[in-house]
Design a protein around this motif. Structure first.
Motif, PDB file in Angstrom:
ATOM      1  N   PRO A 257     104.994 -26.925  32.268  1.00  0.00           N
ATOM      2  CA  PRO A 257     105.697 -27.036  31.029  1.00  0.00           C
ATOM      3  C   PRO A 257     106.230 -25.914  30.994  1.00  0.00           C
ATOM      4  O   PRO A 257     106.076 -24.799  31.298  1.00  0.00           O
ATOM      5  N   ARG A 258     107.423 -26.531  30.096  1.00  0.00           N
ATOM      6  CA  ARG A 258     108.352 -25.753  30.209  1.00  0.00           C
ATOM      7  C   ARG A 258     107.931 -24.768  28.356  1.00  0.00           C
ATOM      8  O   ARG A 258     107.540 -25.110  28.546  1.00  0.00           O
ATOM      9  N   PRO A 259     108.215 -23.719  28.371  1.00  0.00           N
ATOM     10  CA  PRO A 259     108.363 -22.831  26.900  1.00  0.00           C
ATOM     11  C   PRO A 259     108.847 -23.537  25.909  1.00  0.00           C
ATOM     12  O   PRO A 259     109.673 -24.293  25.907  1.00  0.00           O
ATOM     13  N   ARG A 260     107.753 -23.206  24.644  1.00  0.00           N
ATOM     14  CA  ARG A 260     108.601 -24.169  23.939  1.00  0.00           C
ATOM     15  C   ARG A 260     108.649 -23.399  22.621  1.00  0.00           C
ATOM     16  O   ARG A 260     108.159 -22.444  22.071  1.00  0.00           O
ATOM     17  N   TYR A 261     109.727 -23.722  21.647  1.00  0.00           N
ATOM     18  CA  TYR A 261     109.304 -23.153  19.896  1.00  0.00           C
ATOM     19  C   TYR A 261     108.739 -23.325  19.384  1.00  0.00           C
ATOM     20  O   TYR A 261     108.378 -24.506  19.532  1.00  0.00           O
ATOM     21  N   GLY A 262     107.729 -22.945  19.052  1.00  0.00           N
ATOM     22  CA  GLY A 262     106.598 -22.758  18.015  1.00  0.00           C
ATOM     23  C   GLY A 262     106.851 -22.665  16.591  1.00  0.00           C
ATOM     24  O   GLY A 262     107.610 -21.581  16.948  1.00  0.00           O
TER      25      GLY A 262
ATOM     26  N   VAL B 113     128.532 -20.025  36.698  1.00  0.00           N
ATOM     27  CA  VAL B 113     126.916 -19.848  36.946  1.00  0.00           C
ATOM     28  C   VAL B 113     125.726 -20.351  37.075  1.00  0.00           C
ATOM     29  O   VAL B 113     125.964 -21.359  36.314  1.00  0.00           O
ATOM     30  N   THR B 114     124.662 -19.221  37.757  1.00  0.00           N
ATOM     31  CA  THR B 114     123.404 -20.538  37.430  1.00  0.00           C
ATOM     32  C   THR B 114     122.005 -19.857  36.751  1.00  0.00           C
ATOM     33  O   THR B 114     122.212 -18.671  37.057  1.00  0.00           O
ATOM     34  N   ALA B 115     121.509 -20.003  35.674  1.00  0.00           N
ATOM     35  CA  ALA B 115     120.840 -19.558  34.644  1.00  0.00           C
ATOM     36  C   ALA B 115     119.482 -19.501  34.808  1.00  0.00           C
ATOM     37  O   ALA B 115     118.819 -21.371  35.172  1.00  0.00           O
ATOM     38  N   TYR B 116     118.702 -18.483  34.965  1.00  0.00           N
ATOM     39  CA  TYR B 116     116.746 -18.897  35.148  1.00  0.00           C
ATOM     40  C   TYR B 116     116.212 -18.411  33.670  1.00  0.00           C
ATOM     41  O   TYR B 116     117.026 -16.968  33.187  1.00  0.00           O
ATOM     42  N   LEU B 117     115.225 -19.013  33.320  1.00  0.00           N
ATOM     43  CA  LEU B 117     114.627 -18.050  31.912  1.00  0.00           C
ATOM     44  C   LEU B 117     113.426 -17.719  33.314  1.00  0.00           C
ATOM     45  O   LEU B 117     112.478 -18.525  33.824  1.00  0.00           O
ATOM     46  N   LEU B 118     112.768 -16.369  32.705  1.00  0.00           N
ATOM     47  CA  LEU B 118     111.673 -16.149  33.246  1.00  0.00           C
ATOM     48  C   LEU B 118     110.898 -15.510  32.610  1.00  0.00           C
ATOM     49  O   LEU B 118     111.319 -14.809  31.141  1.00  0.00           O
ATOM     50  N   VAL B 119     109.421 -16.164  32.037  1.00  0.00           N
ATOM     51  CA  VAL B 119     108.292 -15.576  31.393  1.00  0.00           C
ATOM     52  C   VAL B 119     107.474 -15.170  32.194  1.00  0.00           C
ATOM     53  O   VAL B 119     106.838 -15.080  32.982  1.00  0.00           O
TER      54      VAL B 119
ATOM     55  N   PHE C  14     111.833 -20.858  35.473  1.00  0.00           N
ATOM     56  CA  PHE C  14     112.497 -22.514  34.869  1.00  0.00           C
ATOM     57  C   PHE C  14     113.730 -22.606  34.683  1.00  0.00           C
ATOM     58  O   PHE C  14     114.613 -21.152  34.407  1.00  0.00           O
ATOM     59  N   PRO C  15     114.665 -23.359  35.844  1.00  0.00           N
ATOM     60  CA  PRO C  15     116.205 -23.665  35.105  1.00  0.00           C
ATOM     61  C   PRO C  15     116.386 -23.560  33.869  1.00  0.00           C
ATOM     62  O   PRO C  15     115.645 -24.169  33.071  1.00  0.00           O
ATOM     63  N   LEU C  16     117.703 -22.963  33.135  1.00  0.00           N
ATOM     64  CA  LEU C  16     117.929 -22.591  32.007  1.00  0.00           C
ATOM     65  C   LEU C  16     118.151 -23.538  31.679  1.00  0.00           C
ATOM     66  O   LEU C  16     118.632 -24.169  30.825  1.00  0.00           O
ATOM     67  N   SER C  17     119.041 -24.638  32.602  1.00  0.00           N
ATOM     68  CA  SER C  17     120.066 -25.885  32.053  1.00  0.00           C
ATOM     69  C   SER C  17     120.078 -26.591  33.195  1.00  0.00           C
ATOM     70  O   SER C  17     120.110 -26.710  34.020  1.00  0.00           O
TER      71      SER C  17
ATOM     72  N   ARG D  74     119.812 -24.193  23.279  1.00  0.00           N
ATOM     73  CA  ARG D  74     119.331 -25.940  24.083  1.00  0.00           C
ATOM     74  C   ARG D  74     118.778 -26.321  24.917  1.00  0.00           C
ATOM     75  O   ARG D  74     117.648 -27.123  25.104  1.00  0.00           O
ATOM     76  N   PHE D  75     118.017 -25.090  25.646  1.00  0.00           N
ATOM     77  CA  PHE D  75     116.832 -24.996  26.033  1.00  0.00           C
ATOM     78  C   PHE D  75     115.690 -25.854  25.792  1.00  0.00           C
ATOM     79  O   PHE D  75     114.872 -24.920  24.878  1.00  0.00           O
ATOM     80  N   SER D  76     114.750 -26.476  26.021  1.00  0.00           N
ATOM     81  CA  SER D  76     113.401 -27.188  25.603  1.00  0.00           C
ATOM     82  C   SER D  76     113.545 -27.475  23.602  1.00  0.00           C
ATOM     83  O   SER D  76     114.801 -28.461  24.056  1.00  0.00           O
ATOM     84  N   ASP D  77     112.775 -26.591  23.167  1.00  0.00           N
ATOM     85  CA  ASP D  77     113.488 -26.715  22.035  1.00  0.00           C
ATOM     86  C   ASP D  77     113.406 -26.347  20.782  1.00  0.00           C
ATOM     87  O   ASP D  77     112.756 -26.284  19.838  1.00  0.00           O
ATOM     88  N   TYR D  78     114.111 -25.269  21.695  1.00  0.00           N
ATOM     89  CA  TYR D  78     114.171 -23.550  20.881  1.00  0.00           C
ATOM     90  C   TYR D  78     115.738 -24.020  20.108  1.00  0.00           C
ATOM     91  O   TYR D  78     116.232 -22.934  19.274  1.00  0.00           O
ATOM     92  N   LYS D  79     116.337 -25.311  20.044  1.00  0.00           N
ATOM     93  CA  LYS D  79     117.499 -25.356  18.927  1.00  0.00           C
ATOM     94  C   LYS D  79     117.057 -25.828  17.743  1.00  0.00           C
ATOM     95  O   LYS D  79     117.607 -25.397  16.720  1.00  0.00           O
ATOM     96  N   ARG D  80     116.062 -25.853  17.741  1.00  0.00           N
ATOM     97  CA  ARG D  80     114.897 -25.492  16.668  1.00  0.00           C
ATOM     98  C   ARG D  80     114.464 -24.217  15.318  1.00  0.00           C
ATOM     99  O   ARG D  80     114.558 -24.065  14.104  1.00  0.00           O
ATOM    100  N   ALA D  81     115.026 -23.156  16.376  1.00  0.00           N
ATOM    101  CA  ALA D  81     114.833 -22.386  15.883  1.00  0.00           C
ATOM    102  C   ALA D  81     115.807 -21.016  15.838  1.00  0.00           C
ATOM    103  O   ALA D  81     117.106 -21.882  16.134  1.00  0.00           O
TER     104      ALA D  81
END
Length: 200
Positions: free
Chosen positions: A24-29, A82-88, A117-120, A157-164
Motif C-alpha cells: 500500500p502506498r502512503p496516503r494523505y490523512g 525523468v522518472t520520479a520515486y518516493l522514499l518512505v 514507490f513510483p511517484l508517477s 497527484r500521488f495516492s490521495d495527496y490531491k486532498r492536501a
C-alpha cells in the motif's frame, strides 16, 4: 586514495532504479502535516535529502517526511524525461547520519534506506529545448530547477495527496525550506486567519 576519489567522483552518477514496493502506498490523512525533499537519484542527492529530513525533523517533527528523487538515463546528457520515486525512510535512516554504498550493491543500499514507490505511472516529460547539449551546458543546478516543480506536481497527484494543501506552490529551488510541504486546508485557513487577526 584512488578508491576514495573514485567513490567521491561517482556520487553524482545516476543510481539504478530502486527496489519498488508493491504494498500500500502512503496516503494523505486529514490533518496530517508533512514535507518532502526533492533530490536527484544519486548518492550525493539522496544523502543530502536524508540529512535535510533528519535536521528538519529534529526541529519540528512531522508525521510524514518523504524523499522524492528523480532519475534520468545516465547516458542522456540532456534528458527529455525523468522518472520520479518516493522514499518512505526507515526510522533508523531518519535518525542517524548515513554513508554511501560501501561493500554492497547500489540496489541493496537503496533498499536499506526505506520503502520506495513510483511517484508517477510514466516518466515526467521535461520542457523541450532545441539545443541537444542544453543539459550539459546548464549543469545540474539548472536541470534541478526545471525538474523540482514537475516532481512537486507529480507528488500532489500521488495516492490521495490531491486532498492536501500545497504550502510550497511557487517555491523556487534556491529558496530555504522544504521542497514540498502540505497540511489540511482547514488547519491552514485557521492559522492564516489567526495570523491576519494579530496583524490588525
Amino acid at each position: 586514495m584512488a578508491t576514495k576519489s573514485t567513490t567521491t567522483a561517482n556520487q553524482g552518477t545516476m543510481l539504478p532504479p530502486p527496489p519498488l514496493s508493491g504494498g500500500p502506498r502512503p496516503r494523505y490523512g486529514g490533518g496530517v502535516r508533512g514535507f518532502a525533499e526533492v533530490k536527484p537519484h544519486n548518492v550525493r542527492g539522496i544523502l543530502a535529502g536524508l540529512k535535510s529530513i533528519r535536521e528538519h525533523q529534529a526541529r519540528t517533527p512531522y508525521p510524514q517526511a518523504f524523499l522524492l528523487t528523480y532519475r534520468h538515463d545516465p547516458a542522456d546528457r540532456a534528458p527529455r524525461a525523468v522518472t520520479a520515486y518516493l522514499l518512505v525512510p526507515h526510522s533508523g535512516t531518519r535518525a542517524a547520519p548515513l554513508a554511501g554504498p560501501r561493500g554492497v550493491t547500489p540496489a541493496a543500499w537503496l533498499g536499506s534506506l526505506g520503502t520506495w514507490f513510483p511517484l508517477s505511472p510514466a516518466p515526467l516529460v521535461l520542457p523541450a529545448h532545441p539545443e541537444p547539449r542544453w543539459g550539459t551546458d546548464v549543469g545540474p543546478v539548472v536541470r534541478g530547477s526545471m525538474v523540482e516543480p514537475l516532481v512537486r506536481y507529480a507528488f500532489f497527484r500521488f495516492s490521495d495527496y490531491k486532498r492536501a494543501t500545497d504550502l510550497t506552490r511557487g517555491k523556487q529551488p534556491h529558496q530555504a525550506g522544504a521542497d514540498v510541504a502540505w497540511k489540511e486546508l482547514a488547519e491552514y485557513l485557521y492559522e492564516l486567519a489567526s495570523e491576519l487577526g494579530s496583524v490588525g
